[in-house]
Design a protein around this motif. Structure first.
Motif, PDB file in Angstrom:
ATOM      1  N   VAL A   2       0.846  -1.183   0.000  1.00  0.00           N
ATOM      2  CA  VAL A   2       0.000   0.000   0.000  1.00  0.00           C
ATOM      3  C   VAL A   2       0.886   1.239   0.000  1.00  0.00           C
ATOM      4  O   VAL A   2       1.828   1.336   0.785  1.00  0.00           O
ATOM      5  N   GLN A   3       0.587   2.173  -0.871  1.00  0.00           N
ATOM      6  CA  GLN A   3       1.281   3.451  -0.894  1.00  0.00           C
ATOM      7  C   GLN A   3       0.345   4.533  -0.369  1.00  0.00           C
ATOM      8  O   GLN A   3      -0.841   4.566  -0.738  1.00  0.00           O
ATOM      9  N   LEU A   4       0.894   5.398   0.471  1.00  0.00           N
ATOM     10  CA  LEU A   4       0.111   6.463   1.091  1.00  0.00           C
ATOM     11  C   LEU A   4       0.787   7.795   0.828  1.00  0.00           C
ATOM     12  O   LEU A   4       1.998   7.926   1.034  1.00  0.00           O
ATOM     13  N   VAL A   5      -0.004   8.768   0.393  1.00  0.00           N
ATOM     14  CA  VAL A   5       0.536  10.099   0.107  1.00  0.00           C
ATOM     15  C   VAL A   5      -0.336  11.144   0.796  1.00  0.00           C
ATOM     16  O   VAL A   5      -1.527  11.259   0.496  1.00  0.00           O
ATOM     17  N   GLU A   6       0.288  11.884   1.712  1.00  0.00           N
ATOM     18  CA  GLU A   6      -0.430  12.929   2.432  1.00  0.00           C
ATOM     19  C   GLU A   6      -0.350  14.260   1.701  1.00  0.00           C
ATOM     20  O   GLU A   6       0.603  14.518   0.959  1.00  0.00           O
ATOM     21  N   SER A   7      -1.328  15.104   1.961  1.00  0.00           N
ATOM     22  CA  SER A   7      -1.329  16.469   1.430  1.00  0.00           C
ATOM     23  C   SER A   7      -2.139  17.343   2.368  1.00  0.00           C
ATOM     24  O   SER A   7      -2.888  16.839   3.216  1.00  0.00           O
ATOM     25  N   GLY A   8      -1.976  18.660   2.214  1.00  0.00           N
ATOM     26  CA  GLY A   8      -2.815  19.594   2.952  1.00  0.00           C
ATOM     27  C   GLY A   8      -2.165  20.279   4.127  1.00  0.00           C
ATOM     28  O   GLY A   8      -2.796  21.108   4.783  1.00  0.00           O
ATOM     29  N   TYR A 111       1.814   0.271   6.998  1.00  0.00           N
ATOM     30  CA  TYR A 111       2.220   1.156   5.906  1.00  0.00           C
ATOM     31  C   TYR A 111       2.127   2.607   6.382  1.00  0.00           C
ATOM     32  O   TYR A 111       1.203   2.969   7.129  1.00  0.00           O
ATOM     33  N   TRP A 112       3.070   3.410   5.895  1.00  0.00           N
ATOM     34  CA  TRP A 112       3.172   4.811   6.314  1.00  0.00           C
ATOM     35  C   TRP A 112       3.394   5.705   5.116  1.00  0.00           C
ATOM     36  O   TRP A 112       4.079   5.324   4.151  1.00  0.00           O
ATOM     37  N   GLY A 113       2.821   6.922   5.201  1.00  0.00           N
ATOM     38  CA  GLY A 113       3.134   7.938   4.222  1.00  0.00           C
ATOM     39  C   GLY A 113       4.420   8.662   4.581  1.00  0.00           C
ATOM     40  O   GLY A 113       5.051   8.356   5.600  1.00  0.00           O
ATOM     41  N   GLN A 114       4.776   9.627   3.760  1.00  0.00           N
ATOM     42  CA  GLN A 114       6.040  10.347   3.956  1.00  0.00           C
ATOM     43  C   GLN A 114       5.908  11.501   4.934  1.00  0.00           C
ATOM     44  O   GLN A 114       6.904  12.049   5.395  1.00  0.00           O
ATOM     45  N   GLY A 115       4.687  11.882   5.243  1.00  0.00           N
ATOM     46  CA  GLY A 115       4.452  12.937   6.214  1.00  0.00           C
ATOM     47  C   GLY A 115       4.219  14.293   5.572  1.00  0.00           C
ATOM     48  O   GLY A 115       4.700  14.561   4.466  1.00  0.00           O
ATOM     49  N   THR A 116       3.474  15.138   6.278  1.00  0.00           N
ATOM     50  CA  THR A 116       3.238  16.508   5.833  1.00  0.00           C
ATOM     51  C   THR A 116       3.345  17.428   7.047  1.00  0.00           C
ATOM     52  O   THR A 116       2.847  17.110   8.133  1.00  0.00           O
TER      53      THR A 116
END
Length: 122
Positions: A2-8, A111-116
């Motif tokens: 799973v790929q996770l991408v944060e935004s905002g 699974y982890w995103g890269q962070g925002t």
């Protein structure tokens, strides 16, 4: 996988609002508990909020309860964190994460995103 991408993320004044989003791909999104964690400089990563598979139950850290709201859209494979009444102590890097368990423990997320970055000025 799973790929996770944060935004905002961004800079906001105390008392203001921000909305974080996390887009997931590569797995069956509705099967995962989705969580938000944050890590401030010099501090350990801490749980913020989580929402289980079909959104029937949510969990919040005491520090954000009543101010933050987690939600998910299984049709769009997204999870959001609406953050209101922001405080300077909310300043941190915010991470989106996915787990097969209904949990608020960071080590149980797979699974982890890269962070925002979220920065709240006083």
């Amino acid at each position: 996988q799973v790929q996770l991408v944060e935004s905002g993320g961004g800079l906001e004044q105390a008392g203001g609002s921000l909305r974080l989003s996390c887009a997931a791909s590569g797995g069956t999104f509705s099967r995962y508990t989705m969580g938000w964690f944050r890590q401030a400089p010099g501090k350990e990563r801490e749980f913020v909020a989580a929402i289980i598979w079909f959104g029937v139950k949510t969990y919040y850290a005491d520090s954000v309860k009543g101010r933050f709201t987690i939600s998910r859209d299984n049709a769009k494979n997204t999870v959001s964190l609406q953050m209101n009444s922001l405080k300077p102590e909310d300043t941190a890097v915010y991470y989106c994460a996915a787990a097969t368990l209904a949990t608020r423990l960071a080590h149980e997320y797979d699974y982890w995103g890269q962070g925002t970055q979220v920065t709240v000025s006083s």
